[in-house]
Design a protein around this motif. Structure first.
Motif, PDB file in Angstrom:
ATOM      1  N   LEU A 169      94.406 -45.625 -37.127  1.00 36.00           N
ATOM      2  CA  LEU A 169      93.808 -44.500 -37.859  1.00 36.00           C
ATOM      3  C   LEU A 169      93.474 -44.975 -39.265  1.00 36.00           C
ATOM      4  N   GLU A 170      92.290 -44.651 -39.723  1.00 35.05           N
ATOM      5  CA  GLU A 170      91.909 -45.078 -41.072  1.00 35.05           C
ATOM      6  C   GLU A 170      91.239 -43.933 -41.818  1.00 35.05           C
ATOM      7  N   MET A 171      91.594 -43.813 -43.104  1.00 35.82           N
ATOM      8  CA  MET A 171      90.917 -42.842 -43.956  1.00 35.82           C
ATOM      9  C   MET A 171      90.245 -43.579 -45.113  1.00 35.82           C
ATOM     10  N   LYS A 172      88.957 -43.294 -45.298  1.00 36.35           N
ATOM     11  CA  LYS A 172      88.204 -43.833 -46.442  1.00 36.35           C
ATOM     12  C   LYS A 172      87.429 -42.687 -47.049  1.00 36.35           C
ATOM     13  N   ASP A 173      87.511 -42.542 -48.354  1.00 39.10           N
ATOM     14  CA  ASP A 173      86.802 -41.453 -49.048  1.00 39.10           C
ATOM     15  C   ASP A 173      87.048 -40.098 -48.355  1.00 39.10           C
ATOM     16  N   THR A 210      88.413 -42.295 -39.431  1.00 34.11           N
ATOM     17  CA  THR A 210      87.916 -42.955 -38.219  1.00 34.11           C
ATOM     18  C   THR A 210      89.156 -43.419 -37.468  1.00 34.11           C
ATOM     19  N   TRP A 211      89.027 -43.632 -36.162  1.00 34.08           N
ATOM     20  CA  TRP A 211      90.213 -44.029 -35.371  1.00 34.08           C
ATOM     21  C   TRP A 211      89.826 -44.828 -34.142  1.00 34.08           C
ATOM     22  N   LYS A 212      90.805 -45.530 -33.591  1.00 34.46           N
ATOM     23  CA  LYS A 212      90.619 -46.272 -32.335  1.00 34.46           C
ATOM     24  C   LYS A 212      91.719 -45.854 -31.380  1.00 34.46           C
ATOM     25  N   SER A 213      91.358 -45.721 -30.097  1.00 33.37           N
ATOM     26  CA  SER A 213      92.377 -45.340 -29.107  1.00 33.37           C
ATOM     27  C   SER A 213      92.511 -46.432 -28.051  1.00 33.37           C
ATOM     28  N   ALA A 249      92.549 -42.797 -49.233  1.00 35.58           N
ATOM     29  CA  ALA A 249      92.290 -44.106 -48.626  1.00 35.58           C
ATOM     30  C   ALA A 249      93.595 -44.732 -48.126  1.00 35.58           C
ATOM     31  N   PHE A 250      93.710 -44.869 -46.812  1.00 35.90           N
ATOM     32  CA  PHE A 250      94.857 -45.556 -46.203  1.00 35.90           C
ATOM     33  C   PHE A 250      94.512 -45.878 -44.755  1.00 35.90           C
ATOM     34  N   SER A 251      95.299 -46.745 -44.144  1.00 42.52           N
ATOM     35  CA  SER A 251      95.128 -47.009 -42.709  1.00 42.52           C
ATOM     36  C   SER A 251      96.505 -46.957 -42.065  1.00 42.52           C
ATOM     37  N   ALA A 252      96.544 -46.808 -40.746  1.00 44.83           N
ATOM     38  CA  ALA A 252      97.830 -46.700 -40.059  1.00 44.83           C
ATOM     39  C   ALA A 252      97.761 -47.326 -38.670  1.00 44.83           C
ATOM     40  N   ALA A 253      98.797 -48.108 -38.348  1.00 45.69           N
ATOM     41  CA  ALA A 253      98.981 -48.602 -36.979  1.00 45.69           C
ATOM     42  C   ALA A 253      99.997 -47.673 -36.319  1.00 45.69           C
ATOM     43  N   LEU A 254      99.649 -47.163 -35.133  1.00 45.79           N
ATOM     44  CA  LEU A 254     100.496 -46.179 -34.437  1.00 45.79           C
ATOM     45  C   LEU A 254     101.034 -46.786 -33.142  1.00 45.79           C
ATOM     46  N   TYR A 255     102.351 -46.724 -32.964  1.00 44.32           N
ATOM     47  CA  TYR A 255     102.988 -47.304 -31.777  1.00 44.32           C
ATOM     48  C   TYR A 255     103.436 -46.158 -30.857  1.00 44.32           C
ATOM     49  N   GLU A 280      85.326 -43.832 -28.177  1.00 42.53           N
ATOM     50  CA  GLU A 280      85.088 -44.858 -29.189  1.00 42.53           C
ATOM     51  C   GLU A 280      85.350 -44.275 -30.575  1.00 42.53           C
ATOM     52  N   VAL A 281      85.443 -45.180 -31.540  1.00 40.88           N
ATOM     53  CA  VAL A 281      85.596 -44.726 -32.920  1.00 40.88           C
ATOM     54  C   VAL A 281      84.325 -43.979 -33.289  1.00 40.88           C
ATOM     55  N   PRO A 282      84.456 -42.769 -33.873  1.00 38.77           N
ATOM     56  CA  PRO A 282      83.240 -42.037 -34.240  1.00 38.77           C
ATOM     57  C   PRO A 282      82.389 -42.849 -35.215  1.00 38.77           C
ATOM     58  N   SER A 283      81.079 -42.792 -35.042  1.00 36.10           N
ATOM     59  CA  SER A 283      80.192 -43.594 -35.886  1.00 36.10           C
ATOM     60  C   SER A 283      80.253 -43.139 -37.339  1.00 36.10           C
ATOM     61  N   SER A 284      80.483 -41.853 -37.542  1.00 37.81           N
ATOM     62  CA  SER A 284      80.595 -41.356 -38.914  1.00 37.81           C
ATOM     63  C   SER A 284      81.989 -40.762 -39.115  1.00 37.81           C
ATOM     64  N   PRO A 285      82.597 -40.944 -40.284  1.00 39.66           N
ATOM     65  CA  PRO A 285      83.943 -40.417 -40.538  1.00 39.66           C
ATOM     66  C   PRO A 285      84.003 -38.899 -40.353  1.00 39.66           C
TER      67      PRO A 285
END
Length: 448
Positions: free
Chosen positions: A437-441, A445-448, A376-382, A11-16
């Motif tokens: 994949l998302e980066m904040k501050d 965090t990520w989803k698989s 701060a950015f997010s990414a969709a990975l194919y 799962e996505v980690p609860s904390s970054p």
């Protein structure tokens, strides 16, 4: 059935986290999104492009500040961006898309392939390919290449240097495999394991043990417990012994026993069930990887004999230069758009990267974006799906590896130290890969 037991999805980690896990799958496309523009990645000057290529070839380590104030004016950032887009390919046939190879017939059909009917030309191509493949393997053994991929029209092989993915020896992982390929490898004396099959069997065994304990407990409560010294019921595996009771009753001739052929067919059916599936992942370690190299060079089924890919050698993909390798760059373009947020429209900036995105490249790009997009950015990975299973943890049973003893030479392999640190960790994604994949501050965090 034991091959398809559910595997826990991370799962996505609860904390970054400061770092995201290594992803050994090959990505076909990345789409980065940010509230900050990507203009710094556009229209590189000739000098910046040349500098980026030189930095790649010399494995120059770029360390950017946490936040680049004026990304568009930062020559260092733009050169490092060009450096991170480079990969090496063999063979290089500009009119053909040589990755992906699995399921690529539609894209290749109708394209010129003068070698398909010319055996002499096929031999020249394969001879050239063998030289390049051997060159890559020698670089890997010398820890001057961290890893590389061999992409055939049916399966993919990932070779990793000792010290990567939590292993203290050179490893090769092959997926998907078939019974025929596994049989051919055994005949060549190549020792390999099928970790996901073994893992499934272990899980099934544990489940059956738990069920058995429950049954025994229930039967004891009901007063049906077996007495001490009583023989357990004969198992289905003891084929001859299982039928001894028929003889005692005198009806052995009237009941048809499963003969050796049907027993063999039952076992073969079980083995064929996993063909072409992620569970068929085979792992080769240590000195056996050299035997695998020779096996693949001489393997007839490595190259298609019919169809659009007939006579075309497998694609070699590497993060570093090798004999016969051609320098290629991933395609990058930035797109600006408006997105509706609540009642207003806001600017959304995106950067698209297309091509075979190798594991080190994904990490290098995120390090650049971290600095350029102010954390701060997010990414969709194919993902190229057949390679997602390369994230299976193959070293979970081995002892914790000593970083200093196993990789004293790895820093010479051409990767940034932080990227090398990430790829040295034991894989944790299982049979899945990172999709988002998302980066904040400055935290991931990520989803698989």
């Amino acid at each position: 059935k034991d091959l398809h037991l559910p595997v826990a999805v991370p799962e996505v980690p609860s904390s970054p986290r400061d770092e995201f896990p290594a992803d050994w799958s090959i990505k076909t496309r990345l789409l980065f999104m940010s509230s900050q523009p990507f203009t710094w990645a556009e229209h590189l000057k000739a000098q910046e492009e040349a500098q980026g290529f030189a930095q790649h070839c010399r494995a120059t380590e770029t360390n950017l500040p946490q936040s680049v104030q004026e990304p568009k004016l930062s020559t260092e950032l733009r050169c490092a961006f060009q450096q991170s887009l480079v990969y090496w390919l063999h063979p290089s046939l500009p009119w053909l898309q040589l990755f992906p190879r699995i399921g690529a017939d539609r894209k290749i059909v109708g394209k010129a392939s003068p070698w398909s009917q010319d055996e002499a030309l096929q031999q020249v191509l394969m001879s050239d390919w063998s030289v390049s493949f051997t060159s890559l393997y020698n670089l890997l053994k010398a820890k001057l290449c961290p890893y590389f991929y061999v992409c055939t029209y049916q399966f993919t092989v990932l070779f990793r240097a000792a010290g990567l993915a939590g292993s203290d020896v050179t490893t090769a992982v092959i997926s998907p495999t078939t019974r025929g390929l596994r049989e051919a490898m055994r005949n060549e004396g190549i020792e390999f394991s099928l970790p996901l099959v073994e893992e499934g069997r272990t899980r099934k065994q544990k489940n059956s043990e738990v069920n058995l304990e429950t049954e025994v407990a229930d039967s004891l409560e009901a007063g049906n417990g077996t007495e001490d010294g009583e023989e357990p019921a004969p198992s289905d595996d003891d084929d001859d012994e299982s039928f001894s009771w028929l003889e005692e009753m005198g009806v052995q001739d009237k009941v048809k026993k499963p003969d050796a052929i049907s027993i063999k067919l039952r076992k073969e059916k079980h083995e064929v069930q996993m063909d072409h599936k992620p569970e068929s992942l085979a792992v080769v370690k240590g000195a056996n990887t050299f035997t695998l190299l020779n096996f693949l060079i001489n393997c007839k089924s490595l190259v298609a004999v019919a169809g659009p890919q007939a006579g075309l050698p497998p694609t070699l993909l590497s993060p570093v230069a090798f004999r016969g390798g051609t320098m290629q760059t991933l395609k990058a373009r930035s797109i600006n758009a408006k997105a509706r947020v609540h009642l207003a429209y806001e600017d959304i900036f995106s950067l698209e990267i297309v091509g075979p995105v190798l594991p080190h490249c994904l990490h290098s790009l995120t390090m650049l974006l971290r600095a350029a997009q102010r954390g701060a950015f997010s990414a969709a990975l194919y993902t190229h799906e057949p390679t997602a299973v390369f994230n299976a943890d193959l070293a979970s049973a081995s002892l914790a590896l000593n970083k200093e003893t196993i990789r004293p030479d790895l820093p010479m392999c051409g990767l940034h130290p932080k990227t090398l640190d990430q790829l040295s960790q034991c894989p944790t994604l299982g049979k899945s890969s990172i999709r988002f994949l998302e980066m904040k501050d400055y935290g991931y965090t990520w989803k698989s």
